[in-house]
Design a protein around this motif. Structure first.
Motif, PDB file in Angstrom:
ATOM      1  N   THR A 137      -8.065  -3.556  -2.490  1.00 57.12           N
ATOM      2  CA  THR A 137      -7.461  -2.989  -1.197  1.00 57.12           C
ATOM      3  C   THR A 137      -6.886  -4.413  -0.366  1.00 57.12           C
ATOM      4  O   THR A 137      -7.020  -5.389  -0.735  1.00 57.12           O
ATOM      5  CB  THR A 137      -8.224  -2.333  -0.393  1.00 57.12           C
ATOM      6  OG1 THR A 137      -9.358  -3.288   0.228  1.00 57.12           O
ATOM      7  CG2 THR A 137      -8.969  -1.084  -1.148  1.00 57.12           C
ATOM      8  N   ALA A 138      -5.944  -3.992   0.364  1.00 55.75           N
ATOM      9  CA  ALA A 138      -5.291  -5.084   1.202  1.00 55.75           C
ATOM     10  C   ALA A 138      -6.378  -5.762   2.014  1.00 55.75           C
ATOM     11  O   ALA A 138      -6.293  -7.135   2.339  1.00 55.75           O
ATOM     12  CB  ALA A 138      -4.275  -4.353   1.971  1.00 55.75           C
ATOM     13  N   ASP A 182      -0.450  -6.510   1.446  1.00 56.42           N
ATOM     14  CA  ASP A 182      -0.623  -5.710  -0.086  1.00 56.42           C
ATOM     15  C   ASP A 182      -1.797  -5.714  -0.648  1.00 56.42           C
ATOM     16  O   ASP A 182      -2.995  -6.767  -0.299  1.00 56.42           O
ATOM     17  CB  ASP A 182       0.580  -6.457  -0.709  1.00 56.42           C
ATOM     18  CG  ASP A 182       1.940  -6.397  -0.531  1.00 56.42           C
ATOM     19  OD1 ASP A 182       2.140  -5.521   0.562  1.00 56.42           O
ATOM     20  OD2 ASP A 182       2.952  -7.033  -0.984  1.00 56.42           O
ATOM     21  N   ALA A 183      -1.832  -4.845  -1.637  1.00 51.51           N
ATOM     22  CA  ALA A 183      -3.022  -4.603  -2.341  1.00 51.51           C
ATOM     23  C   ALA A 183      -2.944  -5.322  -3.526  1.00 51.51           C
ATOM     24  O   ALA A 183      -1.713  -5.886  -3.869  1.00 51.51           O
ATOM     25  CB  ALA A 183      -3.329  -3.220  -2.645  1.00 51.51           C
ATOM     26  N   PRO A 215       0.792  -1.316   0.007  1.00 53.33           N
ATOM     27  CA  PRO A 215       0.105  -0.081  -0.076  1.00 53.33           C
ATOM     28  C   PRO A 215       0.985   1.302  -0.045  1.00 53.33           C
ATOM     29  O   PRO A 215       0.481   2.255  -0.772  1.00 53.33           O
ATOM     30  CB  PRO A 215      -0.809   0.122   1.264  1.00 53.33           C
ATOM     31  CG  PRO A 215      -0.924  -1.540   1.390  1.00 53.33           C
ATOM     32  CD  PRO A 215       0.374  -2.097   1.148  1.00 53.33           C
TER      33      PRO A 215
END
Length: 164
Positions: free
Chosen positions: A93-94, A156-157, A12
């Motif tokens: 998104t994460a 992470d994304a 991110p």
């Protein structure tokens, strides 16, 4: 020209909300991506990526309610490419990645296969395609589960894009 569906994990802190940045993310080679964002994890699905969407959502793309099962392949917030003739990027998104990872780890592949089997075998006009086709889907399911699990572990994304 064959389309491939790329999924790339992005921390991110490195993520930029810019179609230009997303496009560079997919144009750059693995080493450049690793250098720019600090690590590199990627999964690539071939032109049959819509069939994998069917495996997880159970119905054609974009008709299922949003949720982890529909986010595995084509899900995510669309971000229009700078060249509007190109398909949009998709951003998970994460938090969404964590949901997808949980869904995939808990998913019963045999149940998913049984539910979508008839439709997944339709394009293959050969005698008894099931063992080979099922094996392909099972291997890809394992790869996607590993990709999303590892990506969720890092927090992470995921940015996705169908590219030639």
């Amino acid at each position: 020209m064959s389309m491939y569906f790329h999924l790339r994990a992005v921390p991110p802190s490195a993520l930029r909300n810019s179609a230009t940045w997303f496009q560079r993310l997919f144009e750059d080679d693995w080493d450049t991506v690793r250098e720019r964002i600090g690590r590199h994890r990627e999964e690539v699905l071939d032109k049959r990526y819509g069939e994998f969407e069917l495996l997880y959502s159970g119905i054609p793309p974009n008709q299922a309610p949003d949720g982890p099962c529909t986010q595995v392949v084509l899900g995510g917030r669309p971000v229009t490419a700078t060249d509007t003739s190109l398909p949009p990027f998709r951003l998970l998104t994460a938090s969404q990645v964590t949901g997808v990872a949980g869904f995939l780890r808990a998913a019963d592949f045999d149940g998913l296969w049984r539910h979508a089997r008839v439709r997944l075998l339709q394009p293959y006009d050969v005698p008894d395609p099931e063992p080979e086709v099922r094996g392909l889907f099972a291997a890809t399911h394992r790869d996607l589960t590993a990709f999303y699990t590892r990506t969720a572990e890092y927090g992470d994304a995921v940015v996705k894009w169908p590219v030639p």
